[in-house]
Design a protein around this motif. Structure first.
Motif, PDB file in Angstrom:
ATOM      1  N   LEU A  37       0.814  -1.212   0.000  1.00 16.87           N
ATOM      2  CA  LEU A  37       0.000   0.000   0.000  1.00 16.87           C
ATOM      3  C   LEU A  37       0.835   1.244   0.000  1.00 16.87           C
ATOM      4  CD1 LEU A  37      -2.344  -0.698   3.025  1.00 16.87           C
ATOM      5  CD2 LEU A  37      -2.982  -0.991   0.706  1.00 16.87           C
ATOM      6  N   SER A  38       1.644   1.520  -0.961  1.00 18.77           N
ATOM      7  CA  SER A  38       2.460   2.716  -0.785  1.00 18.77           C
ATOM      8  C   SER A  38       2.358   3.734  -1.899  1.00 18.77           C
ATOM      9  CB  SER A  38       3.910   2.316  -0.619  1.00 18.77           C
ATOM     10  OG  SER A  38       4.289   1.439  -1.640  1.00 18.77           O
ATOM     11  N   ASN A  40      -0.192   5.515  -2.738  1.00 18.79           N
ATOM     12  CA  ASN A  40      -0.993   6.677  -2.393  1.00 18.79           C
ATOM     13  C   ASN A  40      -0.670   7.247  -1.040  1.00 18.79           C
ATOM     14  OD1 ASN A  40      -2.638   7.314  -4.478  1.00 18.79           O
ATOM     15  ND2 ASN A  40      -4.123   5.767  -4.005  1.00 18.79           N
ATOM     16  N   HIS A  41       0.306   6.699  -0.374  1.00 20.35           N
ATOM     17  CA  HIS A  41       0.564   7.142   0.990  1.00 20.35           C
ATOM     18  C   HIS A  41       1.151   8.526   0.959  1.00 20.35           C
ATOM     19  CE1 HIS A  41       1.442   6.856   5.200  1.00 20.35           C
ATOM     20  NE2 HIS A  41       2.704   7.113   4.987  1.00 20.35           N
ATOM     21  N   ARG A 322      -8.808   4.596  10.056  1.00 25.64           N
ATOM     22  CA  ARG A 322      -8.976   3.228   9.540  1.00 25.64           C
ATOM     23  C   ARG A 322     -10.083   3.291   8.504  1.00 25.64           C
ATOM     24  NH1 ARG A 322     -12.040  -1.409  10.472  1.00 25.64           N
ATOM     25  NH2 ARG A 322     -13.659   0.072  10.016  1.00 25.64           N
ATOM     26  N   LEU A 326      -9.541  -0.714   3.624  1.00 25.06           N
ATOM     27  CA  LEU A 326      -8.506  -1.532   4.257  1.00 25.06           C
ATOM     28  C   LEU A 326      -9.135  -2.719   4.949  1.00 25.06           C
ATOM     29  CD1 LEU A 326      -5.492  -1.615   4.806  1.00 25.06           C
ATOM     30  CD2 LEU A 326      -5.896  -0.402   6.911  1.00 25.06           C
ATOM     31  N   CYS A 354     -11.677   2.316  -2.511  1.00 21.33           N
ATOM     32  CA  CYS A 354     -11.294   3.720  -2.560  1.00 21.33           C
ATOM     33  C   CYS A 354      -9.844   3.724  -2.169  1.00 21.33           C
ATOM     34  CB  CYS A 354     -12.123   4.533  -1.591  1.00 21.33           C
ATOM     35  SG  CYS A 354     -11.807   6.258  -1.760  1.00 21.33           S
ATOM     36  N   LEU A 355      -9.019   3.561  -3.173  1.00 19.11           N
ATOM     37  CA  LEU A 355      -7.635   3.256  -2.844  1.00 19.11           C
ATOM     38  C   LEU A 355      -6.886   4.433  -2.301  1.00 19.11           C
ATOM     39  CD1 LEU A 355      -7.318   0.939  -5.770  1.00 19.11           C
ATOM     40  CD2 LEU A 355      -6.695   0.340  -3.477  1.00 19.11           C
ATOM     41  N   SER A 356      -7.330   5.632  -2.573  1.00 18.53           N
ATOM     42  CA  SER A 356      -6.583   6.733  -2.005  1.00 18.53           C
ATOM     43  C   SER A 356      -6.825   6.798  -0.518  1.00 18.53           C
ATOM     44  CB  SER A 356      -6.981   8.049  -2.633  1.00 18.53           C
ATOM     45  OG  SER A 356      -8.288   8.340  -2.259  1.00 18.53           O
ATOM     46  N   THR A 358      -6.766   4.148   1.082  1.00 24.32           N
ATOM     47  CA  THR A 358      -6.009   2.998   1.574  1.00 24.32           C
ATOM     48  C   THR A 358      -4.641   2.918   0.930  1.00 24.32           C
ATOM     49  OG1 THR A 358      -8.120   1.911   1.504  1.00 24.32           O
ATOM     50  CG2 THR A 358      -6.200   0.582   1.981  1.00 24.32           C
ATOM     51  N   ARG A 360      -2.629   0.081  -2.116  1.00 24.20           N
ATOM     52  CA  ARG A 360      -2.918  -0.863  -3.181  1.00 24.20           C
ATOM     53  C   ARG A 360      -2.528  -2.293  -2.944  1.00 24.20           C
ATOM     54  NH1 ARG A 360       0.158   1.680  -7.324  1.00 24.20           N
ATOM     55  NH2 ARG A 360      -0.424   3.493  -6.269  1.00 24.20           N
TER      56      ARG A 360
END
Lengths: 393, 159, 176
Positions: A37-38, A40-41, A322, A326, A354-356, A358, A360
């Motif tokens: 998951l990085s 969009n972090h 949270r 996720l 809604c990946l932003s 979370t 990917r």
């Protein structure tokens, strides 16, 4: 049969967010999944500690472009509870109206995207055209189509004029009729039925054990809805129902979302017709006392939880977000196993990622260690091909 | 739907593993220790019927690192089990075999705050990019970006 | 690279390029509001396809790259790689406040400062997110820039003045 690793790179046209899938497939069947998951972090939680309660809201709104009102409302209601502030009823009703309008625009968006994933582009165009009515309403009320900026600690920033209320009420009957049309379409259309039924099945016990939330869980018969279980805003004063289904597959999730669309229209209509008079904000103190709260909210995708801790200053000590996506990823990992490769877009789209919020997914596994690269575009083409092959049968 | 849990019932059931207080009409907070937290959660699952994990929150309060596990069940109350860990050696046993969603949350917390979850099957990078230096935990209060280190982006060019 | 613009074949090619620009989208870690507004542009209400614009998945087929979002540290190298795969002549539109200066996320620890640090940008479209009308305006400005560049035989005429401000020679509708 040889196992093939199929990485689907972060640049692809289907999902709106950058997603990296690395799926290991045994022929056409998927074997395993992984998570990374990085892309969009951004570091929002750290930056939120350095901004006071007025400046942090535009940042938290932009965690996600679809559920922006959710993030800002859940934060603001948490801070108001720590401060023991009671907001006026008119503010509560207006927040509910915007929340339900956001749910409507999100579910219509999802319906279009899910139809697009199976190749049914007509439904895609229709739902997004009808979604424009919701966007027009939101723009009249708040000034922007997304990122409304209506919340502040102590109430709402803008009031609704009677002409805005009447314009919004006038748009609802047409929307209701269109949604009835889509409900019929989902029940009758062969294309959708073949591609949605039986795909991505999640049983009730699996949904409970893996912590699925939102429409994904309600479609498997898990009866959790924060609007009823931990009520907030105006949900105790408005008559509404929780929509559940028992099939647990993508078809069930579609039916749950369409049911929620119809409920949302009812809630919006009730709130607009029964809007209480009065002020829309109270003066809030600048600093919050020391406290800790777990603020929960039913976002369009599921349960959103902000854990907020304050330390007596005008900034938060910690906000821990949270997101529902996720919580749903482990269950999607589960229901992708043993499904066909061509069904990946549909199943992933069915949890409405809604990946932003979370980040990917990387899916990797293999016994044979051969690698093939497939773009998501090609995968979607495969999925459309499968739809047309099934229709010919 | 079942009635909410009362503070006395929870305090009585969990008295060996921590003290309970009612912080909100539907939330009860139990303060436990890193040694007892695993048994506390197992017993919360069995005796208090908490079968869902909402989230695991981690806080750096300047002096220690805190972890709070939020559980809920058919009774719709939230049971929060809070522990404190020392800064120099933040270790706690993993919950990912008891509660499957915990695996992701623990990976996230490890990446951002550096808490080590003993026994976790796969504790690797999930939130920060692959070039981020090891042992740098951004969410700690005493962390600041060091201008000399490369944190990611295009290698060889100034960020 | 200056090409003789007076030849018929070159004029034909330039005319065709401006009448059917193909776009590829790249989300460099954004909050997705800009992406949704771009997809709303394709929908019957705003209908960007009447300009001959198609949204293609592969960068090898595209003329214009639209970058949404502030570039996260992880996406920076991927963005550079995707940009390198687009054949010349290529144009880059950076959407929104995030494209110009990382918007609300300026200074966060996993975010680069602006898209310009990774790839050269031709057009910035303002907004957070820009409305579909504004996006169409930005794409039309890009087409005008394309025709201005074709007249001058390349991009070199867009030199910066001594103050460091790019000089566009008065091409209409260019937001720089």
């Amino acid at each position: 049969m040889a196992n093939v690793i199929v990485p689907i790179g972060p640049h692809h046209p289907a999902l709106k967010e950058p997603v990296n899938f690395r799926i290991v497939a045994d022929g056409e069947r998927i074997v395993r999944l992984e998570l990374d998951l990085s892309y969009n972090h951004r570091g929002i939680e750290k930056a939120a500690e350095q901004r006071d309660f007025i400046r942090v809201l535009p940042l938290l709104e932009r965690v996600c472009g679809i559920c922006s009102h959710s993030h800002s409302t859940v934060f603001v209601k948490g801070i108001e509870e720590i401060m023991e502030l009671e907001i006026p009823p008119r503010a509560r009703f207006i927040r509910t109206i915007i929340a339900e309008l956001e749910r409507m625009h999100s579910h219509l968006l999802w319906l279009g995207v899910a139809a697009h994933e199976v190749g049914f582009n007509t439904l895609f165009m229709w739902t997004w055209r009808d979604r424009e009515a919701v966007q027009d309403t939101l723009e009249e009320m708040s000034g922007n189509r997304v990122h409304y900026g209506m919340n502040e600690v102590g109430g709402i920033r803008r009031d609704l004029t009677p002409s805005e209320v009447n314009a919004a009420l006038a748009r609802l009957p047409h929307l209701e009729e269109r949604i009835r049309e889509y409900a019929k379409m989902v029940n009758d259309q062969e294309t959708l039925l073949i591609r949605f039924k039986g795909v991505g099945k999640l049983s009730r016990d699996e949904a409970l054990a893996y912590g699925a939330v939102g429409p994904t869980a309600r479609a498997s018969g898990v009866d959790y809805d924060i609007r009823r279980d931990d009520p907030y805003l105006a949900y105790t004063e408005v008559p509404w129902n929780v929509v559940t289904d028992t099939s647990g597959d993508v078809y069930g999730r579609t039916r749950v979302r369409i049911g929620e669309l119809q409920e949302s229209i009812r809630i919006v209509r009730y709130c607009l017709e029964n809007l209480p008079e009065g002020p829309v904000r109270v003066n809030a103190p600048k600093t919050a006392p020391m406290g800790e709260i777990l603020s929960r909210y039913e976002a369009p995708r599921g349960e959103l939880a902000h854990f907020i801790r304050t330390n007596g200053t005008d900034k938060v000590e910690r906000v821990d977000i949270r997101t529902p996506t996720l919580a749903n990823w482990t269950s999607v990992a589960l229901c992708l196993v043993n499904q066909n490769l061509a069904d990946i877009p549909v199943i992933v789209a069915a949890i409405d990622p809604c990946l932003s919020c979370t980040s990917r997914i990387t899916v990797v596994n293999s016994k044979k260690r051969t690698t093939g690269i497939v773009t998501f575009d090609e995968l979607r083409k495969q999925s459309h091909l499968r739809a047309s092959m099934q229709e010919r049968r | 739907m079942k009635p909410l849990l009362t503070r006395d019932f929870v305090a009585e059931t969990m008295k060996e593993w921590g003290t309970a207080e009612q912080v909100r009409h539907n939330r009860i907070r139990i303060t436990a220790t890193p040694e007892t937290v695993r048994t506390a959660i197992t017993n919360a699952r069995e005796l208090l019927e908490c079968d869902r994990l909402i989230t695991i929150s981690a806080v750096d309060n300047g002096k220690t690192l805190e972890l709070v596990y939020h559980l809920t069940g058919p009774h719709r109350s939230v049971i929060s089990i809070a522990i404190e860990l020392p800064r120099d050696k933040p270790e706690v046993p993993t919950m990912s075999d008891l509660l499957p969603p915990a695996g992701i949350y623990e990976r996230q917390i490890h990446d951002l705050l550096g808490i080590v979850f003993l026994g976790h099957p796969d504790l690797k990078r999930i939130m920060l990019n692959e070039d981020w230096p090891l042992e740098e935990y951004p969410l700690r209060k005493d962390w600041k970006k060091d201008p000399g280190t490369f944190y990611g982006g295009i290698p060889g060019e100034r960020i | 690279m200056a090409v003789p613009v007076s030849s018929l074949s070159q004029r034909l090619v330039n005319w065709a390029r401006q009448r059917s620009p193909w776009i590829t989208l790249f989300n460099s870690g954004a909050c997705n509001a800009c992406d949704i507004e771009i997809i709303a542009c394709l929908m019957p209400r705003f209908d960007i396809e009447r300009f001959g614009i198609l949204v293609k998945g592969s960068p090898r087929h595209a003329d214009i790259l639209i970058v949404t979002g502030h570039v996260t540290l992880k996406q920076a190298s991927r963005l550079r790689r995707v940009w390198e795969q687009i054949p010349e002549p290529k144009y880059v539109i950076a959407m929104g406040a995030c494209g110009a200066s990382a918007g609300a996320f300026h200074g966060l620890y996993h975010v680069m400062d602006t898209v310009e640090q990774v790839i050269p940008v031709d057009i910035y479209v303002a907004g957070c997110p820009p409305r579909p009308d504004e996006i169409i305006n930005g794409v039309v400005a890009c087409l005008n820039l394309m025709s201005a560049d074709a007249v001058h035989g390349g991009k070199e005429w867009r030199q910066k003045t001594s103050a460091g401000i790019p000089h566009t020679g008065g091409a209409p509708g260019v937001t720089r």
